[in-house]
Design an enzyme around this catalytic site. Structure first.
Site, PDB file in Angstrom:
ATOM      1  CG  ASP A 138      -1.977  -1.043   1.149  1.00  0.00           C
ATOM      2  OD1 ASP A 138      -2.199  -1.575   0.041  1.00  0.00           O
ATOM      3  OD2 ASP A 138      -2.577  -1.360   2.191  1.00  0.00           O
ATOM      4  CG  LEU A 148     -13.535 -26.755 -26.768  1.00  0.00           C
ATOM      5  CD1 LEU A 148     -13.192 -26.814 -25.291  1.00  0.00           C
ATOM      6  CD2 LEU A 148     -12.439 -27.405 -27.601  1.00  0.00           C
ATOM      7  CE  LYS A 190     -16.212 -26.096 -21.776  1.00  0.00           C
ATOM      8  NZ  LYS A 190     -17.246 -25.243 -21.181  1.00  0.00           N
ATOM      9  CD  GLU A 248     -13.913 -19.647 -19.588  1.00  0.00           C
ATOM     10  OE1 GLU A 248     -13.283 -19.667 -20.680  1.00  0.00           O
ATOM     11  OE2 GLU A 248     -15.126 -19.882 -19.505  1.00  0.00           O
ATOM     12  CE  LYS A 255     -20.316 -28.690 -20.472  1.00  0.00           C
ATOM     13  NZ  LYS A 255     -21.011 -28.088 -21.590  1.00  0.00           N
ATOM     14  CB  CYS A 270     -47.252  -5.784  -0.871  1.00  0.00           C
ATOM     15  SG  CYS A 270     -48.337  -5.194   0.441  1.00  0.00           S
TER      16      CYS A 270
HETATM   17  S1  IVH Z   1      -9.780 -24.275 -25.251  1.00  0.00           S
HETATM   18  C1  IVH Z   1      -9.826 -24.335 -29.499  1.00  0.00           C
HETATM   19  N1  IVH Z   1      -9.427 -24.619 -22.680  1.00  0.00           N
HETATM   20  O1  IVH Z   1     -14.886 -23.585 -22.999  1.00  0.00           O
HETATM   21  C2  IVH Z   1      -9.993 -24.491 -28.051  1.00  0.00           C
HETATM   22  N2  IVH Z   1     -11.492 -23.721 -23.424  1.00  0.00           N
HETATM   23  O2  IVH Z   1     -16.201 -24.140 -26.065  1.00  0.00           O
HETATM   24  C3  IVH Z   1     -11.082 -23.681 -27.539  1.00  0.00           C
HETATM   25  N3  IVH Z   1     -13.050 -23.145 -21.618  1.00  0.00           N
HETATM   26  O3  IVH Z   1     -16.078 -20.760 -23.705  1.00  0.00           O
HETATM   27  C4  IVH Z   1     -11.019 -23.380 -26.128  1.00  0.00           C
HETATM   28  N4  IVH Z   1     -11.748 -23.769 -19.964  1.00  0.00           N
HETATM   29  O4  IVH Z   1     -13.668 -20.362 -22.779  1.00  0.00           O
HETATM   30  C5  IVH Z   1     -10.274 -24.199 -23.634  1.00  0.00           C
HETATM   31  N5  IVH Z   1      -8.989 -24.948 -20.427  1.00  0.00           N
HETATM   32  C6  IVH Z   1      -9.815 -24.533 -21.392  1.00  0.00           C
HETATM   33  C7  IVH Z   1     -11.091 -24.004 -21.114  1.00  0.00           C
HETATM   34  C8  IVH Z   1     -11.908 -23.620 -22.161  1.00  0.00           C
HETATM   35  C9  IVH Z   1     -12.920 -23.248 -20.301  1.00  0.00           C
HETATM   36  C10 IVH Z   1     -14.217 -22.609 -22.300  1.00  0.00           C
HETATM   37  C11 IVH Z   1     -13.878 -21.605 -23.336  1.00  0.00           C
HETATM   38  C12 IVH Z   1     -15.093 -21.605 -24.227  1.00  0.00           C
HETATM   39  C13 IVH Z   1     -15.539 -23.014 -24.110  1.00  0.00           C
HETATM   40  C14 IVH Z   1     -15.115 -23.781 -25.351  1.00  0.00           C
END
Ligand code: IVH
Length: 679
Positions: free
Chosen positions: A47, A93, A126, A187, A327, A439
């Site tokens: 700070d 993806l 992800k 992200e 997923k 209300c």
């Molecule tokens: S790679 C060509 N790596 O997932 C590769 N995507 O549909 C494209 N996401 O909204 C993305 N974690 O932001 C990649 N470790 C990761 C990820 C990631 C999250 C999200 C990305 C996008 C979606 C891809």
């Protein structure tokens, strides 16, 4: 290091050098703190450096650079977002649900590559946030944008700069040199803690809650006013670049290491996997730890590690062949909507709540779910008897996502919003600009109970032991009908109640008594003025100081308070012009409630003064002493001159004292100084 107090007389060149030094130190320490989670210096030291930077930049605004940490606080608001078009699109993806889909993925790779050899992968959590791209030129962050449709995104540079884990300037990588241009993708997300805190704040200010961290992150980044974004605890993980070809990296895991050395946070739960079995094992591992992570993940991204293999595989229209998103099974379930109840909030807001055939969602039985408000019910076209999709996101209240329309049988019935309050029967109103039906009966028992609960809660007066259950009981027993009644309670009334005794009654009385002396901010946050939470209450206290001043204020006066807009000002004017509200405040004072005078506003008390320090101070560090003077509007000099108005003498004052005496400057001992600036 140049001494802190020398800058008043420092040349522009010296200031520029010192600023470069400070920027580098501050950016490095922020990196240690936010990215590595391994700070090297104490917060106060950080700070102090930051204050020094701010003061220097204030003096030499032309020396402010785009990578200065001061630029993270958010700049001027935008009227709209500019569009950004990229040459290498941000792809999406394909999804894999379960192990078999992952095996099918590898089989496709083998077919495409004409091989059966094991493939090395990188498996990354992800994150469920917002994909963004950060462009660095010569190491400097010059542009940040959302993914948008992949090719065209929105420019949100100022907003992304507010994220502490987004480097404003890249660190030199361990391998190779920085490329002239680097487009980093990753992200932006909100931690679960940040999400909860944000929603708690919004609940308090009577604002609509975010349904999940993803929406909260997206909403925060798509703010036209970066100052709002700066208030949101966002973070960023880097996971790729637009084109790795120019970089000294042959694989995805090398790229992640490279990005980490450049100063980015990369996800620690990323794993390099020698074959698909290892990928599947990591997927199951992440599924077991996902609820222990401080942020939400909705799966795992599997990428072929070797860039030359990625290149051979290429991309399809919207997604690369070399990656897939595995997923997790969603925390969602379908069940039947059997009814809708309407709750009445503390400000009279009517909230529809879905009554469900109880169903397990993500390990928890759910029988009720929020429908947010009337517009949401309409938008989703929900009907009684519908089969509905229910979900839980993070620790959030379960919500109804949508009806499963394919399962309609024709006997579902529309949901009718009430026209009168379900608790008191008063006709409901819906202001044109709001999504909320209310209300407006000030005597509505449901609102009363909620506002009494709020009054005694932590966010209000924080009366220990007077929680929701107790307040319900006191209202039920007829002991408390309004806020003043709380201060009329006696131990003799409480002790005989169910679950009470002499001891607990005495304790409650002491807790209530302890809150009789309060502050204006606490009282304002507690009495339930619409749109007034702790933050606004604090602003009002700082501006008006006393309850009397507030009672005399007009809507125009409220509008003058920095941080208060038209909606809040109108709500305040409404409240304070209501005779019942004024009566309540008067009664509270008659019952012994006192509002402690806030420390008298002292800002500006030292306007026009120029302070100089000499000798060693015992109770202040130099920077602290200087900060005090500045906070009160004074200036600090680095050398004796005829302009100096006050000389503060510590131990062993030196030659400055004689000069000051000679020219008649006010001379203060440390004790006198302390008295002047307050301790
Ligand atoms: S790679 C060509 N790596 O997932 C590769 N995507 O549909 C494209 N996401 O909204 C993305 N974690 O932001 C990649 N470790 C990761 C990820 C990631 C999250 C999200 C990305 C996008 C979606 C891809």
């Amino acid at each position: 290091m140049m001494p802190l107090f020398a800058f008043a007389a420092a040349s522009r060149e010296q200031a520029a050098n010192r600023l470069a030094e400070l920027r580098e130190q501050l950016n490095y320490h922020a990196y240690r703190y936010y990215v590595l989670d391994d700070p090297l210096i104490a917060d106060v030291e950080y700070d102090r450096l930051f204050q020094e930077l701010l003061h220097l930049e204030e003096r030499y605004p032309e020396l402010i650079t785009p990578d200065s940490p001061s630029q993270r606080v958010g700049g001027a608001p935008l009227a709209e977002f500019a569009q950004v078009t990229r040459e290498i699109p941000m792809l999406s993806l394909e999804n894999a649900f379960g192990d078999q889909d992952l095996r099918d993925f590898e089989e496709r790779l083998h077919r495409f590559l004409h091989t059966k050899e094991p493939i090395t992968y990188v498996a990354e959590p992800k994150l469920d946030g917002l994909a963004v791209e950060l462009i660095y030129e010569e190491g400097l962050l010059v542009l940040g944008a959302t993914r948008g449709d992949g090719v065209t995104g929105e420019e949100i540079t100022a907003n992304l700069k507010t994220i502490a884990t987004v480097p404003l300037r890249l660190r030199p990588p361990a391998k190779g040199t920085l490329p002239a241009r680097l487009a980093v993708r990753g992200e932006a997300y909100l931690s679960l803690a940040g999400f909860k805190e944000l929603n708690a704040q919004r609940a308090q200010n009577d604002e609509a809650l975010f349904a999940n961290p993803r929406n909260a992150a997206a909403g925060s980044l798509r703010q036209l006013d970066p100052k709002v974004t700066a208030q949101r605890p966002l973070a960023f993980f880097a996971y790729g670049v637009d084109d790795p070809a120019p970089l000294p990296c042959r694989t995805q895991h090398e790229l992640l290491q490279y990005l980490a050395t450049c100063g980015f946070a990369t996800n620690p739960h990323t794993k390099r996997c020698p074959d698909l079995d290892a990928v599947i094992a990591h997927f199951h591992h992440l599924a077991t730890i996902r609820h222990d992570l401080p942020y939400e993940i909705d799966g795992m991204v599997v990428k072929v590690d070797d860039f030359s293999v990625q290149k051979r595989l290429g991309t399809k229209a919207r997604s690369p062949r070399w990656a897939i998103a595995a997923k997790f099974p969603a925390s969602q379930a379908t069940t039947r909507l059997i009814g809708v109840e309407f709750g009445v909030g503390r400000t009279g807001a009517i909230t529809p709540v879905a009554i469900l055939d109880p169903v397990e969602v993500g390990g928890v039985m759910v029988g009720r779910a929020t429908l947010h408000n009337e517009d949401e019910v309409r938008r989703k076209d929900l009907r009684l008897g519908d089969t509905v999709l229910v979900q839980r996101a993070g620790d959030v209240i379960p919500e109804v996502v949508k009806p499963v329309s394919e399962q309609r049988r024709g006997n579902e019935t529309p949901i009718r919003m009430p026209t009168t309050c379900p608790e008191c029967g008063h006709p409901l109103v819906r202001p044109a600009a709001e999504a909320v039906t209310r209300c407006v009966n000030p005597a509505c028992p449901a609102q009363r109970l909620r506002s009494l609960i709020h009054f005694a809660s932590k966010a209000g007066m924080d009366i220990e032991g007077l929680g929701k259950k107790v307040m319900e009981q006191l209202v039920q027993e007829g002991l408390v009908r309004d806020i003043p009644d709380i201060f009329r309670l006696t131990a003799a009334e409480l002790a005989p109640l169910d679950g009470w005794g002499e001891k607990s009654a005495a304790k409650a009385m002491a807790a209530i008594g302890a809150r009789k002396e309060t502050t204006l901010a606490k009282l304002l946050a507690a009495i339930g003025i619409r749109h007034v939470g702790e933050v606004t209450a604090q602003l009002l206290e700082e501006h008006f100081g006393t309850l009397t001043a507030l009672l005399h204020a007009t809507e125009a006066d409220f509008l003058e308070v920095a941080g208060i807009g038209p909606q809040v000002a109108a709500s305040l004017a409404d409240f304070f012009s209501d005779p019942a509200a004024r009566q309540m405040l008067a009664t509270l004072q008659e019952l012994g409630l006192t509002v402690a005078a806030p420390p008298t506003s002292r800002a500006g008390r030292l306007n026009g003064t120029l302070f100089l320090f000499t000798g060693t101070l015992a109770h202040f560090s130099r920077s602290e002493a200087k900060a005090r003077v500045k906070a009160l509007g004074g200036q600090v000099a680095s050398a004796m001159s005829s302009k100096v108005t006050h000389l503060v003498c510590g131990d062993k004052p030196g030659s400055k004292l004689a000069k000051a005496q000679a020219q008649g400057t006010t001379i203060l001992s440390e004790a006198e100084f302390e008295e002047l600036v307050g301790s």
